[in-house]
Design a protein around this motif. Structure first.
Motif, PDB file in Angstrom:
ATOM      1  N   PRO A   1       0.929  -1.288  -0.072  1.00 28.51           N
ATOM      2  CA  PRO A   1       0.045  -0.032   0.014  1.00 28.51           C
ATOM      3  C   PRO A   1       1.007   1.246   0.127  1.00 28.51           C
TER       4      PRO A   1
ATOM      5  N   SER B   1      -2.912   7.259   3.405  1.00 26.63           N
ATOM      6  CA  SER B   1      -2.592   6.823   1.858  1.00 26.63           C
ATOM      7  C   SER B   1      -1.687   7.302   1.162  1.00 26.63           C
TER       8      SER B   1
ATOM      9  N   HIS C   1      -2.659   1.408   6.352  1.00 25.19           N
ATOM     10  CA  HIS C   1      -3.752   1.944   6.291  1.00 25.19           C
ATOM     11  C   HIS C   1      -4.925   1.272   5.731  1.00 25.19           C
TER      12      HIS C   1
END
Ligand code: SF4
Length: 324
Positions: A286, A303, A292
């Motif tokens: 991610p 993010s 997150h």
């Protein structure tokens, strides 16, 4: 100067599917005579960290950046023959699976004798068999092996998992390393033997002054063995601090989630909380904070921006809830 100083270490694996980002920017120290427990789920990078520190990574792994200083030497700059001199007598590794740790075709005595022989060689001393046997007996008693005279005449298949782990720890003591790296050494053992081995390691740390890097997926085990705890998630260091702080005042949402998923025998809390979602695929981790997708406190920034490691009191935390 700390015995082990790992700075901004990043490691990747080349696989047929692409590059796996196994460790990302990991920094920590272990002082002499101190223990650090590294906790995380499968795929967090904790075993990669153990192998990276011992320079035992498989051929498809690559150190991308960072340094590993052991006793003042950057071990990433050493040749293979130089690193061999450090393994065993400098850094000793106890692996997860006791059954595969010893050579099945040699008696315990021969294997322990070999450990003493290697140490004598490195110290530049002539090998003395009767002195070595005395030393072996004394260390086997230190690791609480009953009837050591009988045990050393046995082959590994004639021993239990707990006995083999004690013999591996004894082998380490015979080589007199400065740092023990133990990668889930108790996870294949039943809980009673696990408790005995943890107590043994704690006692030996105190008696022999060794440092320990202990890898585990179990926060309860980490709290028993570690002077400090480091929490890894998806290859990133999320929290690092003294054990008391991490256990009683966890800052990072992932550490909090790990702790809340430990069953408590003192009260019936109904369904045990679990961390939602799964560990991310490190082929394509991610963006921003790697936690997150599973974090209940996620904000817009999480993010997009990788959180920096910030110091909060005596603990380091990688989370946008802290710092600026
Ligand atoms: S940075 Fe954001 S997503 Fe990551 S743990 Fe902190 S609050 Fe949760």
């Amino acid at each position: 100067m700390a015995l082990l100083e790992v700075k901004e270490l990043s490691v990747v694996y080349r696989t047929p599917f692409g590059i796996v980002n196994a460790l990302n920017d990991v920094t920590f120290n272990i002082d002499r005579g101190e223990s650090l427990a590294v906790v995380g789920e499968s795929g967090s990078g904790k075993s990669t960290l153990a192998l990276a520190v011992s320079r035992l990574l498989p051929p498809n792994a690559r150190y991308v950046s960072g340094s590993i200083m052991f006793d003042g030497i950057n071990i990433l700059r050493l040749s293979s023959s130089e690193i061999k001199r450090i393994r065993g007598t400098g850094i000793f590794m106890v692996f997860q699976e006791p059954a595969t740790s010893l050579n099945p075709v040699f008696k315990v005595k021969d294997q322990l004798m070999e450990a003493v022989r290697i140490r004598y060689e490195k110290e530049g001393n002539a090998f003395d068999e009767s002195k070595a046997i005395n030393e072996i007996m004394s260390v086997l008693r230190d690791v609480r092996i009953p009837d050591p005279e009988l045990i050393i005449e046995r082959y590994p298949h004639q021993l239990s998992g707990g006995q083999i782990q004690r013999i591996m720890i004894a082998m380490g003591l015979l080589m007199r390393p400065k740092l023990y790296i133990a990668d889930e050494p108790t996870s294949a053992l039943d809980v009673t033997v696990q408790a005995q081995i943890l107590k043994l390691l704690r006692d030996l740390k105190r008696e022999y002054g060794i440092s320990i890097l202990f890898i585990t997926h179990d926060m309860a085990v980490a709290s028993i063995i570690g002077d400090s705890i480091m929490v890894l998630y998806a290859g990133q260091l999320m929290e690092l601090g003294p054990t008391k702080s991490v256990i009683y005042e966890p800052r990072h949402p992932y550490t909090q989630a790990l702790l809340s998923s430990i069953p408590k025998i003192s009260k019936d809390e109904g369904k045990l909380p679990a961390i939602g979602g799964t560990v991310p695929n490190l082929l394509n981790p991610p963006t921003g904070c790697r936690f997150h997708p599973r974090c209940p406190y996620k904000m817009d920034i999480c993010s997009k921006v990788i959180p920096s490691l910030v110091k909060v009191d005596n603990t380091y935390v990688r989370c946008h809830l802290y710092g600026q």
